[in-house]
Motif scaffolding. Sequence first.
Motif, mmCIF file in Angstrom:
data_model
loop_
_atom_site.group_PDB
_atom_site.id
_atom_site.type_symbol
_atom_site.label_atom_id
_atom_site.label_comp_id
_atom_site.label_asym_id
_atom_site.label_seq_id
_atom_site.Cartn_x
_atom_site.Cartn_y
_atom_site.Cartn_z
ATOM 1 N N HIS A 193 -13.882 -33.918 -56.478
ATOM 2 C CA HIS A 193 -14.369 -32.599 -56.103
ATOM 3 C C HIS A 193 -15.701 -32.385 -56.832
ATOM 4 O O HIS A 193 -15.873 -32.902 -57.943
ATOM 5 N N THR B 260 -16.659 -29.995 -58.548
ATOM 6 C CA THR B 260 -16.393 -29.437 -59.875
ATOM 7 C C THR B 260 -16.012 -30.530 -60.864
ATOM 8 O O THR B 260 -16.321 -30.438 -62.053
ATOM 9 N N GLY C 284 -13.716 -24.710 -69.399
ATOM 10 C CA GLY C 284 -13.532 -23.697 -68.363
ATOM 11 C C GLY C 284 -14.628 -22.654 -68.383
ATOM 12 O O GLY C 284 -15.134 -22.249 -67.330
ATOM 13 N N LEU D 183 -14.449 -21.357 -64.769
ATOM 14 C CA LEU D 183 -13.086 -21.466 -64.240
ATOM 15 C C LEU D 183 -12.108 -20.671 -65.090
ATOM 16 O O LEU D 183 -12.303 -20.532 -66.299
ATOM 17 N N ASN D 184 -11.025 -20.212 -64.459
ATOM 18 C CA ASN D 184 -9.968 -19.573 -65.229
ATOM 19 C C ASN D 184 -9.082 -20.648 -65.854
ATOM 20 O O ASN D 184 -9.269 -21.844 -65.607
ATOM 21 N N ALA E 119 -5.910 -21.548 -65.383
ATOM 22 C CA ALA E 119 -5.130 -22.372 -64.445
ATOM 23 C C ALA E 119 -6.025 -23.390 -63.740
ATOM 24 O O ALA E 119 -5.651 -24.556 -63.581
ATOM 25 N N GLY E 120 -7.211 -22.960 -63.339
ATOM 26 C CA GLY E 120 -8.144 -23.872 -62.681
ATOM 27 C C GLY E 120 -8.612 -24.977 -63.612
ATOM 28 O O GLY E 120 -8.751 -26.143 -63.205
ATOM 29 N N THR E 121 -8.832 -24.624 -64.868
ATOM 30 C CA THR E 121 -9.265 -25.616 -65.856
ATOM 31 C C THR E 121 -8.157 -26.636 -66.110
ATOM 32 O O THR E 121 -8.415 -27.837 -66.174
ATOM 33 N N ALA F 292 -5.742 -27.512 -64.060
ATOM 34 C CA ALA F 292 -5.647 -28.370 -62.875
ATOM 35 C C ALA F 292 -6.776 -29.401 -62.857
ATOM 36 O O ALA F 292 -6.553 -30.572 -62.539
ATOM 37 N N LEU F 293 -7.975 -28.972 -63.218
ATOM 38 C CA LEU F 293 -9.127 -29.873 -63.258
ATOM 39 C C LEU F 293 -8.914 -30.984 -64.272
ATOM 40 O O LEU F 293 -9.088 -32.169 -63.959
ATOM 41 N N ARG G 234 -6.240 -33.407 -63.190
ATOM 42 C CA ARG G 234 -6.750 -34.284 -62.121
ATOM 43 C C ARG G 234 -7.636 -35.384 -62.692
ATOM 44 O O ARG G 234 -7.484 -36.562 -62.346
#
Length: 155
Positions: free
Chosen positions: A40, A42, A66, A71-72, A74-76, A78-79, A82
């Motif tokens: 992605h 990001t 983050g 990013l919040n 949760a997004g951080t 997940a990143l 990944r």
Amino acid sequence: MPTPSSPDPAPEMEIVHLLRAVTVELGLHSARFANQNGMHPTDVRALIALMDARRAGEEMTAGRLGAVLGLNSAGTTALVDRLEQAGQVRRVRAERDRRRVVIEVEERAVELGQAFFGPLIERSVELLRAYDERQLAAIRGFLGGVREAAAEGRE
């Protein structure tokens, strides 16, 4: 672009438009890298932030990453999950405070980036060698100022 009825743009605006065009091309270049490597965009920005921190000798926590990426939590998470699953980063204990976990870029990711972005970086360095120290200082000052102006929008 000036039309027959409009005046030539001011030299400053010509440079601003050129900077915008460079930004678009760099974004497309980065998107090609992400696409070719199943990432992605990001993910690519995160790897760049991690490499910048490494080069500066700074530790990068997930929270700081983050914040850098906007990013919040949760997004951080997940990143980082990944990127870790892809073998691009690892979570390790901080050297100074073993209670903290920092994110480090794996050498594999650095090599992957170097293989793709290396020719562009080398060409950029080659272009910069044509400028004297005064001109380099002006370029550095301009780009630093534009970066600061763009960052003001994040706050």
